[in-house]
Scaffold this motif. Structure first.
Motif, PDB file in Angstrom:
ATOM      1  N   ARG A  31    -107.436  18.525-123.921  1.00 43.53           N
ATOM      2  CA  ARG A  31    -106.054  18.448-124.387  1.00 43.53           C
ATOM      3  C   ARG A  31    -105.999  18.416-125.912  1.00 43.53           C
ATOM      4  O   ARG A  31    -105.120  19.027-126.527  1.00 43.53           O
ATOM      5  N   ALA A  32    -106.923  17.721-126.536  1.00 39.58           N
ATOM      6  CA  ALA A  32    -106.973  17.702-127.999  1.00 39.58           C
ATOM      7  C   ALA A  32    -107.182  19.109-128.540  1.00 39.58           C
ATOM      8  O   ALA A  32    -106.526  19.527-129.510  1.00 39.58           O
ATOM      9  N   GLU A  33    -108.087  19.857-127.927  1.00 39.49           N
ATOM     10  CA  GLU A  33    -108.337  21.227-128.376  1.00 39.49           C
ATOM     11  C   GLU A  33    -107.112  22.100-128.147  1.00 39.49           C
ATOM     12  O   GLU A  33    -106.779  22.956-128.982  1.00 39.49           O
ATOM     13  N   GLU A  34    -106.426  21.904-127.008  1.00 38.79           N
ATOM     14  CA  GLU A  34    -105.197  22.653-126.745  1.00 38.79           C
ATOM     15  C   GLU A  34    -104.165  22.421-127.844  1.00 38.79           C
ATOM     16  O   GLU A  34    -103.564  23.359-128.372  1.00 38.79           O
ATOM     17  N   ILE A  35    -103.954  21.148-128.170  1.00 38.92           N
ATOM     18  CA  ILE A  35    -102.946  20.811-129.171  1.00 38.92           C
ATOM     19  C   ILE A  35    -103.313  21.400-130.526  1.00 38.92           C
ATOM     20  O   ILE A  35    -102.464  21.961-131.226  1.00 38.92           O
ATOM     21  N   TYR A  61    -104.850  26.990-146.685  1.00 39.69           N
ATOM     22  CA  TYR A  61    -104.785  26.654-145.264  1.00 39.69           C
ATOM     23  C   TYR A  61    -105.698  27.554-144.450  1.00 39.69           C
ATOM     24  O   TYR A  61    -106.294  27.124-143.460  1.00 39.69           O
ATOM     25  N   ALA A  62    -105.835  28.799-144.876  1.00 41.48           N
ATOM     26  CA  ALA A  62    -106.674  29.749-144.144  1.00 41.48           C
ATOM     27  C   ALA A  62    -108.141  29.339-144.149  1.00 41.48           C
ATOM     28  O   ALA A  62    -108.929  29.808-143.315  1.00 41.48           O
ATOM     29  N   GLU A  63    -108.522  28.445-145.068  1.00 37.06           N
ATOM     30  CA  GLU A  63    -109.916  28.019-145.163  1.00 37.06           C
ATOM     31  C   GLU A  63    -110.270  26.937-144.135  1.00 37.06           C
ATOM     32  O   GLU A  63    -111.434  26.555-144.010  1.00 37.06           O
ATOM     33  N   ARG A  64    -109.259  26.407-143.430  1.00 38.34           N
ATOM     34  CA  ARG A  64    -109.541  25.393-142.421  1.00 38.34           C
ATOM     35  C   ARG A  64    -110.447  25.968-141.334  1.00 38.34           C
ATOM     36  O   ARG A  64    -110.254  27.092-140.863  1.00 38.34           O
ATOM     37  N   VAL A  65    -111.430  25.179-140.934  1.00 37.90           N
ATOM     38  CA  VAL A  65    -112.352  25.637-139.889  1.00 37.90           C
ATOM     39  C   VAL A  65    -111.705  25.466-138.527  1.00 37.90           C
ATOM     40  O   VAL A  65    -110.736  24.730-138.365  1.00 37.90           O
ATOM     41  N   GLY A  66    -112.246  26.170-137.533  1.00 34.98           N
ATOM     42  CA  GLY A  66    -111.722  26.063-136.187  1.00 34.98           C
ATOM     43  C   GLY A  66    -112.109  24.756-135.517  1.00 34.98           C
ATOM     44  O   GLY A  66    -112.727  23.874-136.114  1.00 34.98           O
ATOM     45  N   TRP A  67    -111.768  24.634-134.261  1.00 34.33           N
ATOM     46  CA  TRP A  67    -112.016  23.411-133.510  1.00 34.33           C
ATOM     47  C   TRP A  67    -113.517  23.175-133.343  1.00 34.33           C
ATOM     48  O   TRP A  67    -114.272  24.088-133.015  1.00 34.33           O
ATOM     49  N   ASN A  68    -113.925  21.924-133.571  1.00 32.59           N
ATOM     50  CA  ASN A  68    -115.333  21.545-133.456  1.00 32.59           C
ATOM     51  C   ASN A  68    -115.424  20.346-132.524  1.00 32.59           C
ATOM     52  O   ASN A  68    -115.132  19.212-132.911  1.00 32.59           O
ATOM     53  N   LEU A  69    -115.806  20.585-131.272  1.00 35.01           N
ATOM     54  CA  LEU A  69    -115.836  19.524-130.276  1.00 35.01           C
ATOM     55  C   LEU A  69    -116.823  18.424-130.640  1.00 35.01           C
ATOM     56  O   LEU A  69    -116.535  17.234-130.465  1.00 35.01           O
TER      57      LEU A  69
END
Length: 556
Positions: A69-73, A411-419
């Motif tokens: 759910r965290a990754e979804e959000i 903002y584009a420099e933000r990395v993707g989701w890291n579990l």
């Protein structure tokens, strides 16, 4: 002369709104309304995530609430930002939420974010010269407050949330306050101010904007502004008896503005970037002795916003972003005469901007959100709202968003989701939360026999949100316990509460508090020992600010 609105002007106007939406995702069902509002035509610059947006899942079968759910959000928020950029917005969206800790923690629903103690529990932690609990070393309540807000900010930041409507700067001077209560750091104005500063330092260190609320102060009232308009009959200036707004309510906000001006030259001062992140939320309470109007909420009053809050000489001199509390609350819609004649929130947006607010919040109803923007368009076209004045406000918003790194290139420099990073952060924060709760328990155990009547709120609240296997005994005099219901509240308790020799399931006890009713429930307790038993195999969670418990000692 009528001003012709261009798309560029409409984009500017859109920056002055923050809107909520319904459903677990902005990309299907009713949730798609927010795409309309942030997209071409309306260009709303800010979005609020509420508990209702966090509690549900999108996937079938439902994803694991702590991870999926965290990754979804996070994915949904990133998608909203992409949508805003593709729609021609010049800077990223402010994404806000109520994450105070304790009872008001929208993202702690279902364990998505870590649940930390609330304000009154944090303030109750005793200062100890040296205490080590694993890797958690904290000497004071203020250090815990800063660390907890930094931890909450780190989780919000990773999810894509950049604006926390916290901390609560209200001084809870009214013991029967139905809406603030344990959300406040206490009834000592200077102590509340210290915790507010620590909270802001923690959030800004994590790259999240604080919004100190509810200016000019919601602590001295028995009326919940969700349900009606509180009237606080106090003068602005200091009074000889210490009852003026400057003596109590304004102290935390004044200390905040003093520290913002001081920069890094003093303890708990803020550097320029942190200074620009800090915002203030105006509340819906009336100050008749200040404004001369019994039915004018502070959030719609130029005397309050442009006067007390912003004026540099006699006022606090706050020059940052000011956001209103939600304009769909009944304090707005059922009191002011011109608002009774109009649809809720729509004309309120015009009045709030005229009063000096930068951002207007409307959380619930799509039709009212859209109509509010259109009302402001009309006010700008007619000259009722000066475009020059509006642009000064737009500059404040742009400066605030730049401090948050919301320029598109950054903002584009933000990395993707890291579990893995999320799990590590949650593990670290769980240890901090446990350490804080343990210190709160120590405080209660040490002083449980000496609790003032109002402290029953802290006692009840602690045992309901803790997983400690501890019993706390209290031998009160005969008391009447007053439970005040709030709107849109819900509670889930999986652990029974033991009172004397009888066992009550708190869900059943609180059943009448769940509906959207403005009613009080009185429980008469005889002399007894109250034992709160935390069963090892059970867990309790208080998901919203359900009750403020006020005990009044009286003889039989």
């Amino acid at each position: 002369m009528t001003l012709k609105l261009t798309d560029d002007i409409k984009k500017e106007i859109g920056q002055h709104f923050i809107f909520g939406f319904h459903g677990p995702t902005p990309f299907s069902g009713k949730g798609k309304d927010i795409l309309t509002l942030t997209g071409p035509g309306y260009w709303a610059g800010n979005v609020i995530y509420m508990k209702r947006n966090v509690v549900e899942t999108v996937s079938e079968p439902p994803v694991d609430s702590k991870h999926g759910r965290a990754e979804e959000i996070a994915s949904h928020i990133a998608g909203l930002q992409q949508h805003a950029r593709a729609s021609g917005q010049s800077i990223g969206l402010g994404i806000g939420t109520d994450q105070e800790g304790g009872l008001v923690s929208a993202f702690s629903t279902n364990g998505v974010a870590t649940l930390f103690p609330g304000a009154m529990a944090m303030a109750s932690i005793p200062d100890i010269d040296d205490l080590t609990s694993g890797d958690i070393v904290r000497k004071s309540s203020l250090e815990f407050t800063e660390a907890i807000y930094a931890a909450q900010g780190a989780e919000l930041n990773m999810l894509g949330v950049n604006w926390a409507f916290a901390p609560v700067g209200d001084v809870n001077s009214e013991r029967e306050n139905p809406v603030i209560g344990v959300r406040s750091f206490g009834d000592d104005p200077e102590r509340v101010a210290q915790h507010v500063l620590s909270s802001c330092k923690g959030l800004t260190s994590a790259g999240v904007a604080p919004s100190v609320k509810h200016f000019p102060g919601h602590g001295d009232t028995r009326v919940d502004s969700h349900l009606g308009l509180p009237r606080i009959y106090k003068e602005w200036a200091h009074n000889s008896d210490g009852s003026g707004l400057e003596d109590i309510e304004l102290v935390p906000f004044r200390r905040l503005t003093e520290k913002r001006k001081a920069g890094t030259n003093t303890a708990l001062g803020f550097d320029d970037n942190a200074r620009d992140m800090i915002t203030v939320m105006t509340g819906h309470m009336s100050l008749p002795l200040v404004t001369g109007k019994a039915d004018e909420p502070a959030s719609l009053s130029a005397v309050v916003t442009n006067g007390i809050l912003r004026e540099r000489t006699s006022g606090l001199g706050f020059d940052g972003v000011v956001v209103t509390d939600c304009l769909e609350m009944d304090a707005i819609s059922r009191t002011k005469e011109d608002l009774r004649k109009e649809k809720r929130g729509e004309i309120g947006a015009v009045l709030a901007l005229e009063a000096g607010a930068d951002v207007v919040m409307i959380c619930h109803t799509f039709e009212k959100q859209r109509a509010a923007v259109e009302r402001v368009w009309a006010a700008v076209e007619s000259g009722r709202i000066s475009l020059d004045v509006l642009r000064e406000s737009t500059k404040r918003i742009a400066k605030w968003k730049k401090a948050l790194g919301l320029e598109w290139d950054l903002y584009a420099e933000r990395v993707g989701w890291n579990l893995n990073a999320w799990d590590q952060l949650k593990g670290k924060n769980a240890a901090l939360s446990l350490a804080a709760y343990k210190r709160t328990a120590v405080c209660l155990l040490l002083f449980s026999q000496k609790l003032a009547p109002r402290s029953h709120a802290l006692l009840f609240g602690f045992k309901m949100i803790s997983n400690e296997n501890i019993d706390i005994s209290l031998v009160p005099r005969p008391i009447t316990v007053k439970f005040s219901a709030l709107t849109s509240c819900s509670m889930r308790s999986e652990r029974p509460m033991v009172i004397s020799s009888k066992i009550y399931n708190f869900t059943n006890l609180s059943y009448q508090m769940v509906p959207n009713e403005n009613k009080d429930i009185l429980l008469n307790f005889p002399p007894m020992t109250v034992i709160f038993s935390a069963l090892t195999s059970c867990k309790a969670s208080l998901e919203r600010p359900i009750v403020v418990v006020c005990g009044r000692a009286k003889s039989i």
